[in-house]
Design a protein around this motif. Structure first.
Motif, short mmCIF file in Angstrom:
data_model
loop_
_atom_site.label_atom_id
_atom_site.label_comp_id
_atom_site.label_asym_id
_atom_site.label_seq_id
_atom_site.Cartn_x
_atom_site.Cartn_y
_atom_site.Cartn_z
N ASN A 23 -52.43 17.23 -14.84
CA ASN A 23 -53.53 18.23 -15.28
C ASN A 23 -54.79 17.64 -15.12
OD1 ASN A 23 -52.69 20.63 -17.16
ND2 ASN A 23 -51.28 19.32 -17.25
N THR A 41 -63.62 23.78 -22.06
CA THR A 41 -62.45 23.26 -22.99
C THR A 41 -62.05 24.07 -24.04
OG1 THR A 41 -63.94 22.22 -24.47
CG2 THR A 41 -63.31 20.71 -22.61
N GLU A 71 -46.20 19.96 -14.95
CA GLU A 71 -46.07 19.63 -16.63
C GLU A 71 -46.57 20.83 -17.23
OE1 GLU A 71 -49.38 16.64 -18.03
OE2 GLU A 71 -47.50 15.20 -17.62
N SER A 110 -52.26 21.69 -19.80
CA SER A 110 -52.93 21.05 -20.90
C SER A 110 -53.60 21.86 -21.69
CB SER A 110 -53.86 19.96 -20.41
OG SER A 110 -55.01 20.67 -19.68
N ASP A 159 -56.77 22.09 -22.15
CA ASP A 159 -57.89 22.60 -21.68
C ASP A 159 -57.66 23.33 -20.30
OD1 ASP A 159 -59.66 21.30 -23.12
OD2 ASP A 159 -59.62 19.51 -22.44
N HIS A 160 -56.69 23.29 -19.86
CA HIS A 160 -56.48 24.13 -18.41
C HIS A 160 -55.57 25.51 -19.03
CE1 HIS A 160 -57.98 21.87 -15.48
NE2 HIS A 160 -57.37 20.77 -15.65
N TYR A 211 -53.17 26.29 -21.95
CA TYR A 211 -51.89 26.34 -22.65
C TYR A 211 -52.07 27.26 -23.70
CZ TYR A 211 -47.69 24.96 -25.45
OH TYR A 211 -46.70 24.95 -26.07
#
Ligand SMILES: Nc1nc2c(c(=O)[nH]1)N[C@H]1C(S)=C(S)[C@@H](COP(=O)(O)O)O[C@H]1N2
Ligand SMILES: [Mo]
Length: 410
Positions: free
Chosen positions: A254, A261, A376, A379, A381-382, A384
């Motif tokens: 990530n 964020t 993965e 995250s 911030d990306h 989820y």
């Protein structure tokens, strides 16, 4: 010294021996090409937002005829917006020294008296005000938007968009009037006549060529400290002028640029916890609610796609894995071609919490509601538990923390 002119309106006030038709014309011809590319890539960027689709995409109300050229933004090649917007921002920043040098080279004309010798002259000066004012306005708003991130709450796009049309209209008029003479001036290097030439020049401290190299050096410096943000890889570290102080993405799967964020967007672990979060999909046949575990049991697909922001930065391709948007459309009654889709985030405030995607974007097999990136879980911030990723689209259309997809005519 007594008779030295003190007022900028007298020709002898301006002493630089650099000023003259050759210097101004070289810079003018560079801007003729550069500004045209900026205008086209700017219009292209506007089209990429699919502004005709929904008021949430179109932050430029009442554009009327100015939207005449809009078209359905394609989904390929996947790097399309990366290229057009990277060129727009990098070229715009690179041209700043050229613009400033060009304005410097003609500044005596700003003060020339009488203000108007004839109606035609008056009209010409008004068009120059639009040209200079429009140009400074476009460059300033563009840089401020990239550097300060949305200093104009909700209003950058209309300002930059209408400003572009005013600027470019004056620019075309100016180019039609001046370009033929500019080409001639560049060919006839030696000639030192014309209204820009100082009647009482100072001794030169640098040649005209040297001055041009100085401008070119400034542009080159801006170029090499900007371009890396859209080229990526190791060159990202050379992007000294790209906005900094943003969230550190860290390393690992990530570890690529984060725009906003989760904390900024007000997304808490309680919102995204498996007991709380549901994806709500609505369409022709009703509404389906899915947990993340249920989504993971649907057919999963991978696509390698970049994120390319309007601010000019972009990421290399990331490997996204998730459920195809068109498979989600099929769950709610669109087995063949999915219609347009309205995407909403968990986020409660902010302009980027929702977007409308056109049916060609929903239909593309590479368009995903991504659950994983680079092998993965996303995250926080990306985005989820789930985010949209669409090929070739501006970054803002890749909504994070998705809560709701509504398929149907918007
Ligand atoms: N919910 C939500 N989604 C969003 C945003 C946002 O502010 N809120 N920012 C968008 C913008 S402008 C960009 S460029 C991308 C950036 O994605 P990244 O932060 O994962 O790199 O997310 C998009 N998705
Ligand atoms: Mo963005």
């Amino acid at each position: 010294m007594r008779d030295l002119p003190r007022l900028p309106s007298s020709p002898g006030f301006w002493r630089s021996p650099l000023r003259g038709p050759w210097f101004t014309s070289v810079l003018g011809l560079v801007l003729l090409v550069g500004v045209t590319v900026l205008f086209v890539t700017g219009l292209v960027s506007y089209a990429a937002y699919n502004p005709g689709l929904s008021p949430v995409n179109d932050t430029t109300p009442d554009k009327g005829l100015l939207g005449f050229y809009l078209f359905a933004w394609p989904t390929g090649p996947v790097w399309l917006y990366r290229l057009t917007q990277g060129v727009h921002v990098t070229l715009g920043i690179t041209l700043i020294p050229v613009l400033l040098a060009k304005l410097w080279s003609v500044v005596p004309k700003l003060f020339a008296l009488p203000p108007a010798r004839s109606l035609a002259h008056a009209l010409e000066r008004v068009s120059l005000l639009l040209l200079v004012g429009g140009g400074l306005f476009e460059f300033t708003t563009g840089v401020l938007n990239v550097q300060l991130e949305y200093v104009f709450p909700g209003s950058f796009y209309p300002l930059h968009f209408y400003g572009a049309w005013v600027f470019f209209a004056a620019f075309v008029a100016h180019a039609v009037l001046k370009a033929p003479a500019a080409v001639r001036n560049v060919r006839r290097r030696g000639r030192r006549t014309g209204e820009l030439v100082s009647p009482r020049p100072d001794l030169p401290t640098v040649s005209r060529r040297g001055a041009l190299w100085f401008v070119a050096g400034g542009s080159l410096l801006l170029f090499v400290t900007t371009a890396g943000q859209s080229i990526g890889g190791v060159l990202r570290r050379t992007a000294l002028l790209a906005p900094h102080g943003g969230p550190d993405p860290g390393t690992g799967p990530n570890g690529f640029q984060i725009n906003k964020t989760a904390a900024y967007a007000g997304i808490t672990p309680a919102d995204t916890h498996q007991d709380a979060w549901r994806l709500v999909v609505t369409g022709r046949t009703g509404t389906v609610r899915l947990t993340r575990a249920e989504l993971l049991r649907l057919p999963l697909h991978s696509s390698a796609l970049p994120i390319a922001c309007v601010e000019g930065w972009s990421t290399a391709d990331q490997w996204w894995r998730g459920v195809r948007l068109r498979d989600l459309a099929a769950l709610v009654g669109y087995e063949d071609t999915p219609p347009d889709v309205f995407v909403e985030s968990l986020q409660r405030h902010g302009a980027f919490r929702h977007t409308a995607l056109r049916s060609n974007q929903a239909a593309d097999p590479r368009s995903l509601l991504a659950l994983y990136v680079n092998g993965e879980d996303l995250s926080p911030d990306h985005g989820y538990p789930a985010r949209v990723i669409v090929p070739a689209a501006p970054g803002v259309m890749n909504t994070k923390w998705v809560a709701r997809l509504t398929f149907g005519d918007l």
